[in-house]
Enzyme design. Structure first.
Site, PDB file in Angstrom:
ATOM      1  N   ARG A  80      -8.609  -0.756   4.545  1.00  0.00           N
ATOM      2  CA  ARG A  80      -7.710   0.270   3.997  1.00  0.00           C
ATOM      3  C   ARG A  80      -6.349  -0.327   3.650  1.00  0.00           C
ATOM      4  O   ARG A  80      -5.671   0.160   2.749  1.00  0.00           O
ATOM      5  CB  ARG A  80      -7.497   1.388   5.031  1.00  0.00           C
ATOM      6  CG  ARG A  80      -8.707   2.233   5.277  1.00  0.00           C
ATOM      7  CD  ARG A  80      -8.364   3.392   6.164  1.00  0.00           C
ATOM      8  NE  ARG A  80      -7.291   4.198   5.558  1.00  0.00           N
ATOM      9  CZ  ARG A  80      -6.694   5.213   6.133  1.00  0.00           C
ATOM     10  NH1 ARG A  80      -7.056   5.580   7.336  1.00  0.00           N
ATOM     11  NH2 ARG A  80      -5.743   5.886   5.524  1.00  0.00           N
ATOM     12  N   ASP A 118       4.380   0.820  11.937  1.00  0.00           N
ATOM     13  CA  ASP A 118       3.206   0.153  11.363  1.00  0.00           C
ATOM     14  C   ASP A 118       3.096  -1.313  11.775  1.00  0.00           C
ATOM     15  O   ASP A 118       2.112  -1.975  11.436  1.00  0.00           O
ATOM     16  CB  ASP A 118       3.226   0.256   9.828  1.00  0.00           C
ATOM     17  CG  ASP A 118       2.856   1.646   9.347  1.00  0.00           C
ATOM     18  OD1 ASP A 118       2.454   2.476  10.175  1.00  0.00           O
ATOM     19  OD2 ASP A 118       2.986   1.907   8.133  1.00  0.00           O
ATOM     20  N   ARG A 141       0.197  14.614  13.313  1.00  0.00           N
ATOM     21  CA  ARG A 141       0.651  14.436  11.934  1.00  0.00           C
ATOM     22  C   ARG A 141       0.608  15.709  11.075  1.00  0.00           C
ATOM     23  O   ARG A 141      -0.127  15.792  10.086  1.00  0.00           O
ATOM     24  CB  ARG A 141      -0.124  13.314  11.241  1.00  0.00           C
ATOM     25  CG  ARG A 141       0.001  12.001  11.968  1.00  0.00           C
ATOM     26  CD  ARG A 141      -0.680  10.890  11.249  1.00  0.00           C
ATOM     27  NE  ARG A 141       0.174  10.240  10.281  1.00  0.00           N
ATOM     28  CZ  ARG A 141      -0.174   9.129   9.634  1.00  0.00           C
ATOM     29  NH1 ARG A 141      -1.332   8.573   9.855  1.00  0.00           N
ATOM     30  NH2 ARG A 141       0.650   8.580   8.773  1.00  0.00           N
ATOM     31  N   LYS A 155       0.837  -1.211   0.000  1.00  0.00           N
ATOM     32  CA  LYS A 155       0.000   0.000   0.000  1.00  0.00           C
ATOM     33  C   LYS A 155       0.870   1.258   0.000  1.00  0.00           C
ATOM     34  O   LYS A 155       0.651   2.175  -0.775  1.00  0.00           O
ATOM     35  CB  LYS A 155      -0.900  -0.010   1.242  1.00  0.00           C
ATOM     36  CG  LYS A 155      -1.596   1.310   1.506  1.00  0.00           C
ATOM     37  CD  LYS A 155      -2.490   1.245   2.720  1.00  0.00           C
ATOM     38  CE  LYS A 155      -1.836   1.590   4.027  1.00  0.00           C
ATOM     39  NZ  LYS A 155      -1.530   3.014   4.223  1.00  0.00           N
ATOM     40  N   ASN A 156       1.852   1.288   0.894  1.00  0.00           N
ATOM     41  CA  ASN A 156       2.620   2.519   1.057  1.00  0.00           C
ATOM     42  C   ASN A 156       3.614   2.753  -0.077  1.00  0.00           C
ATOM     43  O   ASN A 156       4.218   3.820  -0.157  1.00  0.00           O
ATOM     44  CB  ASN A 156       3.356   2.525   2.408  1.00  0.00           C
ATOM     45  CG  ASN A 156       2.384   2.744   3.553  1.00  0.00           C
ATOM     46  OD1 ASN A 156       1.198   3.001   3.327  1.00  0.00           O
ATOM     47  ND2 ASN A 156       2.886   2.649   4.777  1.00  0.00           N
ATOM     48  N   CYS A 180      -5.321  13.236  13.198  1.00  0.00           N
ATOM     49  CA  CYS A 180      -5.855  11.950  12.785  1.00  0.00           C
ATOM     50  C   CYS A 180      -5.757  11.031  13.986  1.00  0.00           C
ATOM     51  O   CYS A 180      -5.155  11.385  14.986  1.00  0.00           O
ATOM     52  CB  CYS A 180      -5.117  11.404  11.578  1.00  0.00           C
ATOM     53  SG  CYS A 180      -3.623  10.546  11.963  1.00  0.00           S
TER      54      CYS A 180
HETATM   55  C1  UD1 Z   1       4.014   7.048   6.350  1.00  0.00           C
HETATM   56  C2  UD1 Z   1       3.198   5.801   6.138  1.00  0.00           C
HETATM   57  C3  UD1 Z   1       2.615   5.328   7.461  1.00  0.00           C
HETATM   58  C4  UD1 Z   1       3.727   5.149   8.494  1.00  0.00           C
HETATM   59  C5  UD1 Z   1       4.578   6.404   8.593  1.00  0.00           C
HETATM   60  C6  UD1 Z   1       5.805   6.230   9.480  1.00  0.00           C
HETATM   61  C7  UD1 Z   1       2.359   6.047   3.888  1.00  0.00           C
HETATM   62  C8  UD1 Z   1       1.193   6.283   3.001  1.00  0.00           C
HETATM   63  N1  UD1 Z   1       2.127   6.100   5.214  1.00  0.00           N
HETATM   64  O1  UD1 Z   1       3.127   8.050   6.847  1.00  0.00           O
HETATM   65  O2  UD1 Z   1       1.944   4.096   7.235  1.00  0.00           O
HETATM   66  O3  UD1 Z   1       3.158   4.901   9.760  1.00  0.00           O
HETATM   67  O4  UD1 Z   1       5.060   6.781   7.284  1.00  0.00           O
HETATM   68  O5  UD1 Z   1       6.598   5.174   9.036  1.00  0.00           O
HETATM   69  O6  UD1 Z   1       3.456   5.772   3.431  1.00  0.00           O
HETATM   70  N2  UD1 Z   1       5.842  14.836  10.839  1.00  0.00           N
HETATM   71  C9  UD1 Z   1       6.021  16.147  11.140  1.00  0.00           C
HETATM   72  N3  UD1 Z   1       5.993  17.070  10.124  1.00  0.00           N
HETATM   73  C10 UD1 Z   1       5.792  16.710   8.828  1.00  0.00           C
HETATM   74  C11 UD1 Z   1       5.610  15.352   8.528  1.00  0.00           C
HETATM   75  C12 UD1 Z   1       5.643  14.427   9.556  1.00  0.00           C
HETATM   76  O7  UD1 Z   1       6.200  16.529  12.304  1.00  0.00           O
HETATM   77  O8  UD1 Z   1       5.764  17.596   7.957  1.00  0.00           O
HETATM   78  C13 UD1 Z   1       5.890  13.806  11.917  1.00  0.00           C
HETATM   79  C14 UD1 Z   1       4.584  13.017  12.053  1.00  0.00           C
HETATM   80  O9  UD1 Z   1       3.650  13.695  12.864  1.00  0.00           O
HETATM   81  C15 UD1 Z   1       5.085  11.731  12.679  1.00  0.00           C
HETATM   82  C16 UD1 Z   1       6.476  11.547  12.064  1.00  0.00           C
HETATM   83  O10 UD1 Z   1       6.840  12.830  11.565  1.00  0.00           O
HETATM   84  O11 UD1 Z   1       5.211  11.892  14.073  1.00  0.00           O
HETATM   85  C17 UD1 Z   1       6.542  10.545  10.946  1.00  0.00           C
HETATM   86  O12 UD1 Z   1       5.550  10.837   9.990  1.00  0.00           O
HETATM   87  P1  UD1 Z   1       5.725  10.513   8.437  1.00  0.00           P
HETATM   88  O13 UD1 Z   1       6.958   9.718   8.239  1.00  0.00           O
HETATM   89  O14 UD1 Z   1       5.572  11.763   7.667  1.00  0.00           O
HETATM   90  O15 UD1 Z   1       4.468   9.613   8.168  1.00  0.00           O
HETATM   91  P2  UD1 Z   1       3.580   9.570   6.863  1.00  0.00           P
HETATM   92  O16 UD1 Z   1       4.416   9.854   5.664  1.00  0.00           O
HETATM   93  O17 UD1 Z   1       2.350  10.366   7.081  1.00  0.00           O
END
Ligand code: UD1
Length: 432
Positions: free
Chosen positions: A408, A316, A133, A28-29, A128
């Site tokens: 999902r 995850d 996030r 998925k990711n 969320c």
């Molecule tokens: C992706 C994965 C999700 C997985 C996560 C962490 C997909 C579609 N989803 O989510 O399944 O759980 O990686 O491995 O690939 N953060 C910030 N600022 C930002 C972006 C992120 O502070 O601009 C923080 C988030 O709140 C979180 C951490 O960084 O605490 C990691 O998030 P991130 O790696 O961005 O997760 P996703 O890409 O949303």
């Protein structure tokens, strides 16, 4: 709303282990950002081995909304999805609130739309279920490439005639942020250096995909990515890599049921932290030509886990590995460092009989648990997977509600596990 009913088999009795071969589906990711990357192409992209998941369908819906023609062709091992972005210039270039709130990965259209069409409008994701996030890193990275960013009425508007290469150091390791900025930089003018990037396999896979389209990206999979921007990218044919989290989830199912399951096509090179933990718990993990074979032991040992960015233990898999810990003989400690609110499965597992105490970001799990089935509520995707796992080894019937969370990220989970000996049924229209 659908519900799942699982008739559990407490381990130890003859014939309770899951046994057989389970083909692992596309990730998925990996699929979601690659669907977005198709926006960057000048022609049609054909994706194969796309998993049949609601998140993938939501992304297809969003791509149609911004003007793509999307065709889904069913085949035996997942689906083929054809994405033609040639109508996007006339589209809305917008990811509306309704989409982003259902699936946060919708924000990943931002980088491609901006880089290719000079403009993007994306709803801010808001909170969320598993934490705040934010997307500040996505926006800062795109600003470093020259994007003008305006926040108004809950939406972010981005504009740039042509992005220009630059240097950007992420304050925080983010998978989606790395993917968004990398996609934008692929079409920017000049050279970009991205530092402190996410090293997840799905980032590497996206870089591979972009390079096949004609991009010039190196370093994906390391902490620094270098990108030489190009003027045009073409549509291509690509197969999605197998899902390490799905494989990990089913590996836990094999381990806790004292089963013997071959996870066909499991991407073992991306699963070291998961396999190490299973082995620490006493499960036998054999890398075979066809994939990963997992054999559950008579007695599971306790272990400690800390979630970290790749190559650390993936957040995850935290909920699922907690079920493994509940079945071990002794105390395990599980610490979550990626998301601040990712223990929502704990009260539900405790209702099924687990002994888990949470203090801040740390859970102390005391086993072995003799689960006893009852009605539980799925709260997010991976939390719901943990409830299904517990249901497999519970005495009596476990009813998991709000199954849409599972759909999902897992393709018809009951149809996958029943051939291995699980007793599970789906009922349509169950209570909330
Ligand atoms: C992706 C994965 C999700 C997985 C996560 C962490 C997909 C579609 N989803 O989510 O399944 O759980 O990686 O491995 O690939 N953060 C910030 N600022 C930002 C972006 C992120 O502070 O601009 C923080 C988030 O709140 C979180 C951490 O960084 O605490 C990691 O998030 P991130 O790696 O961005 O997760 P996703 O890409 O949303």
């Amino acid at each position: 709303m659908d519900k799942l009913e699982i008739i559990g088999k407490p381990p130890g009795m003859p014939g309770t282990g899951l046994v057989g071969t389970l083909p692992i589906r596309g990730a998925k990711n990996a699929a979601l950002p690659i669907q977005c990357a198709a926006l960057l192409g000048s022609g049609l992209t054909r994706l194969r081995h796309v998993p049949k998941l609601t998140d993938v369908s939501t992304m297809n819906r969003l791509l149609r909304e911004v003007g793509c023609a999307v065709e889904v062709i069913a085949d035996t091992d997942g689906r083929t999805v054809e994405i033609d972005p040639r109508g996007v210039a006339q589209g809305s270039l917008e990811a509306p609130y309704e989409m982003v709130k259902t699936m946060r990965a919708s924000v990943t259209v931002m980088g491609p739309l901006l880089a290719r069409y000079g403009r993007a409008r994306v709803s801010l994701p808001g909170g969320c279920a598993i934490g705040a996030r934010p997307i500040d890193q996505h926006l800062k990275g795109l600003q470093a490439l020259g994007a003008k960013v305006t926040l108004e009425h809950g939406y972010v508007d981005l504009e740039a005639k042509r992005l220009t290469g630059g240097r950007f150091l992420f304050d925080k390791v983010t998978v989606g942020g790395t993917q968004n900025v990398m996609m934008a930089a692929a079409l920017a003018k000049g050279h970009t250096t991205l530092e402190n990037v996410a090293r997840e396999p799905e980032v590497e896979e996206l870089a591979l995909f972009l390079n096949k389209m004609g991009a010039q990206i190196s370093g994906a999979g390391t902490p620094t990515i270098e990108i030489d921007g190009v003027d045009e990218l073409s549509g291509i044919d690509h197969a999605i890599l197998p899902d390490r989290i799905e494989a990990g989830t089913f590996a836990v199912a094999a381990a806790i049921t004292r089963g013997d399951v071959l996870l066909e096509h499991a991407p073992v090179d991306h699963m070291h932290a998961i396999i190490d933990t299973l082995v620490a718990a006493g499960a036998e993990c054999r890398v075979e030509a066809g994939g990963l074979r997992v054999i559950g032991p008579e007695r599971l040992r306790p272990f400690d886990v800390v979630t970290r960015p790749h190559p650390g233990f993936p957040t995850d898999m935290q909920a699922q590995i907690m079920v493994l810990a509940t079945m071990a003989d002794g105390a395990s400690v599980i610490r979550e460092t990626i998301f601040e609110n990712r223990f929502m499965h704990v009260p539900e597992l405790n209702r099924l009989g687990a002994n888990i105490v949470v203090n801040g970001n740390t859970a102390v799990v005391r086993g072995p648990t003799k689960y006893s089935g009852t009605t539980v509520m799925a709260t997010d995707l991976r939390a719901s997977a943990s409830l299904v796992l517990a249901g497999l080894v519970a005495r009596g019937t476990t009813e998991v509600r709000r199954v849409y969370h599972i759909d999902r990220g897992y393709e018809a989970i009951e149809a996958r596990l029943c051939p291995l000996g699980a007793q599970m049924s789906r009922y349509h229209g169950g209570g909330a």
